[in-house]
Scaffold this motif. Structure first.
Motif, PDB file in Angstrom:
ATOM      1  N   GLY A  36       0.809  -1.208   0.000  1.00 40.39           N
ATOM      2  CA  GLY A  36       0.000   0.000   0.000  1.00 40.39           C
ATOM      3  C   GLY A  36       0.847   1.265   0.000  1.00 40.39           C
ATOM      4  N   LEU A  37       0.169   2.389  -0.185  1.00 37.37           N
ATOM      5  CA  LEU A  37       0.804   3.706  -0.185  1.00 37.37           C
ATOM      6  C   LEU A  37       0.646   4.339   1.192  1.00 37.37           C
ATOM      7  CD1 LEU A  37      -0.697   5.057  -3.544  1.00 37.37           C
ATOM      8  CD2 LEU A  37       1.415   3.763  -3.242  1.00 37.37           C
ATOM      9  N   SER A  38       1.725   4.877   1.717  1.00 40.14           N
ATOM     10  CA  SER A  38       1.643   5.582   3.002  1.00 40.14           C
ATOM     11  C   SER A  38       0.953   6.927   2.810  1.00 40.14           C
ATOM     12  CB  SER A  38       3.048   5.804   3.565  1.00 40.14           C
ATOM     13  OG  SER A  38       3.774   6.690   2.720  1.00 40.14           O
ATOM     14  N   ASN A  39       0.502   7.517   3.918  1.00 41.55           N
ATOM     15  CA  ASN A  39      -0.107   8.845   3.843  1.00 41.55           C
ATOM     16  C   ASN A  39       0.893   9.875   3.333  1.00 41.55           C
ATOM     17  OD1 ASN A  39      -2.674   8.095   4.709  1.00 41.55           O
ATOM     18  ND2 ASN A  39      -2.155   8.346   6.873  1.00 41.55           N
ATOM     19  N   LYS A  40       2.163   9.684   3.696  1.00 41.15           N
ATOM     20  CA  LYS A  40       3.198  10.601   3.221  1.00 41.15           C
ATOM     21  C   LYS A  40       3.304  10.550   1.699  1.00 41.15           C
ATOM     22  CE  LYS A  40       8.116  11.712   3.731  1.00 41.15           C
ATOM     23  NZ  LYS A  40       9.402  11.326   4.389  1.00 41.15           N
ATOM     24  N   GLN A  41       3.260   9.336   1.134  1.00 42.03           N
ATOM     25  CA  GLN A  41       3.337   9.202  -0.321  1.00 42.03           C
ATOM     26  C   GLN A  41       2.079   9.747  -0.988  1.00 42.03           C
ATOM     27  OE1 GLN A  41       4.304   5.908  -3.857  1.00 42.03           O
ATOM     28  NE2 GLN A  41       4.348   5.267  -1.712  1.00 42.03           N
ATOM     29  N   ILE A  42       0.928   9.489  -0.382  1.00 45.78           N
ATOM     30  CA  ILE A  42      -0.334  10.012  -0.918  1.00 45.78           C
ATOM     31  C   ILE A  42      -0.285  11.537  -0.985  1.00 45.78           C
ATOM     32  CG2 ILE A  42      -2.772  10.383  -0.328  1.00 45.78           C
ATOM     33  CD1 ILE A  42      -2.506   7.706  -1.535  1.00 45.78           C
ATOM     34  N   ASN A  43       0.200  12.182   0.064  1.00 47.06           N
ATOM     35  CA  ASN A  43       0.305  13.647   0.080  1.00 47.06           C
ATOM     36  C   ASN A  43       1.288  14.141  -0.976  1.00 47.06           C
ATOM     37  OD1 ASN A  43      -1.540  13.886   2.164  1.00 47.06           O
ATOM     38  ND2 ASN A  43       0.027  13.804   3.763  1.00 47.06           N
ATOM     39  N   TRP A  44       2.367  13.394  -1.161  1.00 48.25           N
ATOM     40  CA  TRP A  44       3.331  13.744  -2.208  1.00 48.25           C
ATOM     41  C   TRP A  44       2.694  13.641  -3.589  1.00 48.25           C
ATOM     42  CZ3 TRP A  44       5.225  10.398  -6.033  1.00 48.25           C
ATOM     43  CH2 TRP A  44       6.238  10.927  -6.838  1.00 48.25           C
ATOM     44  N   VAL A  45       1.907  12.594  -3.827  1.00 40.48           N
ATOM     45  CA  VAL A  45       1.216  12.438  -5.114  1.00 40.48           C
ATOM     46  C   VAL A  45       0.310  13.634  -5.362  1.00 40.48           C
ATOM     47  CG1 VAL A  45      -0.482  11.079  -6.410  1.00 40.48           C
ATOM     48  CG2 VAL A  45       1.346   9.913  -5.160  1.00 40.48           C
ATOM     49  N   LYS A  46      -0.408  14.053  -4.338  1.00 46.53           N
ATOM     50  CA  LYS A  46      -1.296  15.215  -4.495  1.00 46.53           C
ATOM     51  C   LYS A  46      -0.509  16.459  -4.894  1.00 46.53           C
ATOM     52  CE  LYS A  46      -4.909  17.901  -2.212  1.00 46.53           C
ATOM     53  NZ  LYS A  46      -5.841  17.765  -3.362  1.00 46.53           N
ATOM     54  N   SER A  47       0.652  16.646  -4.286  1.00 41.45           N
ATOM     55  CA  SER A  47       1.482  17.811  -4.637  1.00 41.45           C
ATOM     56  C   SER A  47       1.968  17.706  -6.082  1.00 41.45           C
ATOM     57  CB  SER A  47       2.662  17.941  -3.679  1.00 41.45           C
ATOM     58  OG  SER A  47       3.613  16.905  -3.877  1.00 41.45           O
ATOM     59  N   GLU A  48       2.263  16.499  -6.539  1.00 43.57           N
ATOM     60  CA  GLU A  48       2.674  16.291  -7.929  1.00 43.57           C
ATOM     61  C   GLU A  48       1.521  16.583  -8.890  1.00 43.57           C
ATOM     62  OE1 GLU A  48       5.696  15.216  -9.433  1.00 43.57           O
ATOM     63  OE2 GLU A  48       6.500  15.837  -7.495  1.00 43.57           O
ATOM     64  N   LEU A  49       0.335  16.172  -8.520  1.00 39.32           N
ATOM     65  CA  LEU A  49      -0.837  16.425  -9.367  1.00 39.32           C
ATOM     66  C   LEU A  49      -1.129  17.922  -9.450  1.00 39.32           C
ATOM     67  CD1 LEU A  49      -3.119  13.482  -8.174  1.00 39.32           C
ATOM     68  CD2 LEU A  49      -2.053  13.724 -10.421  1.00 39.32           C
ATOM     69  N   GLU A  50      -0.973  18.623  -8.341  1.00 35.49           N
ATOM     70  CA  GLU A  50      -1.166  20.072  -8.352  1.00 35.49           C
ATOM     71  C   GLU A  50      -0.131  20.744  -9.248  1.00 35.49           C
ATOM     72  OE1 GLU A  50      -3.523  22.156  -6.970  1.00 35.49           O
ATOM     73  OE2 GLU A  50      -4.604  20.272  -6.686  1.00 35.49           O
ATOM     74  N   ALA A  51       1.098  20.261  -9.178  1.00 38.32           N
ATOM     75  CA  ALA A  51       2.150  20.812 -10.037  1.00 38.32           C
ATOM     76  C   ALA A  51       1.843  20.563 -11.508  1.00 38.32           C
ATOM     77  CB  ALA A  51       3.502  20.188  -9.663  1.00 38.32           C
ATOM     78  N   SER A  52       1.292  19.395 -11.808  1.00 41.26           N
ATOM     79  CA  SER A  52       0.953  19.078 -13.201  1.00 41.26           C
ATOM     80  C   SER A  52      -0.129  20.014 -13.737  1.00 41.26           C
ATOM     81  CB  SER A  52       0.495  17.614 -13.320  1.00 41.26           C
ATOM     82  OG  SER A  52      -0.797  17.420 -12.773  1.00 41.26           O
ATOM     83  N   LYS A  53      -1.059  20.395 -12.873  1.00 39.15           N
ATOM     84  CA  LYS A  53      -2.102  21.349 -13.281  1.00 39.15           C
ATOM     85  C   LYS A  53      -1.495  22.712 -13.582  1.00 39.15           C
ATOM     86  CE  LYS A  53      -5.960  21.822 -11.086  1.00 39.15           C
ATOM     87  NZ  LYS A  53      -6.943  21.931  -9.966  1.00 39.15           N
ATOM     88  N   ARG A  54      -0.607  23.162 -12.708  1.00 40.91           N
ATOM     89  CA  ARG A  54       0.027  24.473 -12.908  1.00 40.91           C
ATOM     90  C   ARG A  54       0.833  24.503 -14.195  1.00 40.91           C
ATOM     91  NH1 ARG A  54       1.282  23.768  -7.395  1.00 40.91           N
ATOM     92  NH2 ARG A  54       3.450  23.274  -7.935  1.00 40.91           N
ATOM     93  N   GLU A  55       1.466  23.379 -14.517  1.00 40.12           N
ATOM     94  CA  GLU A  55       2.333  23.308 -15.699  1.00 40.12           C
ATOM     95  C   GLU A  55       1.586  22.857 -16.953  1.00 40.12           C
ATOM     96  OE1 GLU A  55       5.464  24.317 -15.681  1.00 40.12           O
ATOM     97  OE2 GLU A  55       5.358  24.800 -13.536  1.00 40.12           O
ATOM     98  N   ASN A  56       0.267  22.634 -16.818  1.00 41.91           N
ATOM     99  CA  ASN A  56      -0.554  22.193 -17.956  1.00 41.91           C
ATOM    100  C   ASN A  56      -0.006  20.898 -18.580  1.00 41.91           C
ATOM    101  OD1 ASN A  56      -2.781  22.413 -19.689  1.00 41.91           O
ATOM    102  ND2 ASN A  56      -1.597  23.528 -21.231  1.00 41.91           N
ATOM    103  N   GLN A  57       0.262  19.931 -17.711  1.00 47.95           N
ATOM    104  CA  GLN A  57       0.834  18.656 -18.140  1.00 47.95           C
ATOM    105  C   GLN A  57      -0.185  17.530 -18.038  1.00 47.95           C
ATOM    106  OE1 GLN A  57       3.823  18.732 -15.124  1.00 47.95           O
ATOM    107  NE2 GLN A  57       5.432  19.446 -16.494  1.00 47.95           N
ATOM    108  N   LYS A  58      -0.104  16.594 -18.962  1.00 49.08           N
ATOM    109  CA  LYS A  58      -0.828  15.338 -18.812  1.00 49.08           C
ATOM    110  C   LYS A  58      -0.059  14.474 -17.826  1.00 49.08           C
ATOM    111  CE  LYS A  58      -0.924  14.704 -23.382  1.00 49.08           C
ATOM    112  NZ  LYS A  58      -0.785  16.039 -23.986  1.00 49.08           N
ATOM    113  N   VAL A  59      -0.759  13.532 -17.184  1.00 47.39           N
ATOM    114  CA  VAL A  59      -0.141  12.716 -16.138  1.00 47.39           C
ATOM    115  C   VAL A  59      -0.250  11.231 -16.475  1.00 47.39           C
ATOM    116  CG1 VAL A  59      -0.269  11.981 -13.707  1.00 47.39           C
ATOM    117  CG2 VAL A  59      -0.485  14.401 -14.298  1.00 47.39           C
TER     118      VAL A  59
END
Length: 295
Positions: free
Chosen positions: A178-201
């Motif tokens: 499974g994914l730890s809460n720390k990793q889950i929070n990191w994924v969310k930060s990556e997804l937010e960055a992808s939105k700012r940069e107009n990137q597909k994921v």
């Protein structure tokens, strides 16, 4: 009039060039090479893995690839199994990346920390950008009975497993993770960055999310809820289920690549081309070819 015609011709020419010059790219994908000096078990021909990897790398090296990624379980067990694979892997002409699988940690407790260095990984989960895509590499062994290296993670693993064990989940198996809460929070930060940069994921993981069966990551429901608001998530590529699988859910392509180690006669690997609105999977041997439309 001549100026109007020239302007129109220039506009058409520029428009045509824009359409033609979309910066597509191509990658190599291998799943579950899973070598060990072991006898055949579960239709896995472990001793054939080094030769199959050599043949795949030779094919991949004939193309101009942006990178090649292995989706976990590079070895089956024993850290010295890597010695039979790494010279071939390091002969790739493209950049290369690894996803960590459960069997990659079946090397004894004292050797678990050495796996990252051997595979040239700085972190167990990470991301990288290729053209207009952000690729997020998950560590599905973050909380697991295979891959934990600290007492804290062992306690978190027990906590998550016990939290889910009364829910009758087909995938709550000790060979998953499974994914730890720390990793889950990191994924969310990556997804937010992808939105700012107009990137597909695109996601890479050893364990699947879909289809639901005995191979999924333990907290898959939490992950699905996490990515649901992010419409730029397009693909999730994984290994682990050696038979391969595919499902399209919420406009995301979930593709499980077949295990290289399986069956006596045939290997499995792929080249994947990322185009403007389509992903083309060119499968070799047992891996089928596919066309994935990006919506």
């Amino acid at each position: 009039m001549k100026k109007i015609i020239l302007f129109a011709a220039l506009f058409i020419s520029l428009n045509f060039c824009q359409k033609k010059t979309y910066d597509s790219f191509k990658i190599g994908v291998i799943a579950d090479c899973q070598y060990c000096n072991c006898e055949v078990k579960w239709d896995r021909y472990y001793k054939k893995a080094p030769q199959r990897l050599k043949e795949a790398v030779a094919t991949l090296n004939k193309d101009s690839l942006s990178y090649t990624i292995h989706l976990g379980d590079f070895i089956d067990k024993q850290i010295w199994s890597l010695d039979s694979l790494l010279p071939t892997w390091n002969s790739l002409k493209s950049k290369s990346y690894h996803v960590l699988g459960n069997h990659d940690f079946d090397v004894g407790q004292v050797n678990k920390e050495k796996i990252l260095k051997k595979l040239n990984l700085k972190n167990r989960y990470y991301s990288f950008v290729q053209n207009d895509w952000r690729f997020i590499v998950l560590d599905g062994n973050d909380l697991s009975f295979y891959g934990t290296t600290t007492k804290e993670k062992e306690l978190q693993t027990d906590s998550l497993f016990n939290l889910l064990k009364n829910k009758n989940l087909s995938y709550l198996k000790k060979w998953n993770g499974g994914l730890s809460n720390k990793q889950i929070n990191w994924v969310k930060s990556e997804l937010e960055a992808s939105k700012r940069e107009n990137q597909k994921v695109g996601f890479y993981c050893h364990f699947p999310i879909y289809p639901v069966d005995q191979h999924n990551i333990w907290n898959r429901d939490q992950f699905v809820e996490l990515i649901k608001p992010y419409k730029n998530v397009k693909v999730f590529f994984n290994g682990h289920n050696h038979a391969g699988a595919y499902e399209f859910a919420d406009n995301v392509h979930y593709l499980t690549f077949k295990g290289m180690v399986d069956t006596e006669k045939k290997s499995a690997f792929a080249k994947v081309k990322f185009d403007k609105d389509t992903i083309f999977v060119e499968g070799f041997e047992r891996e089928p070819s596919r066309k994935l439309v990006i919506k």
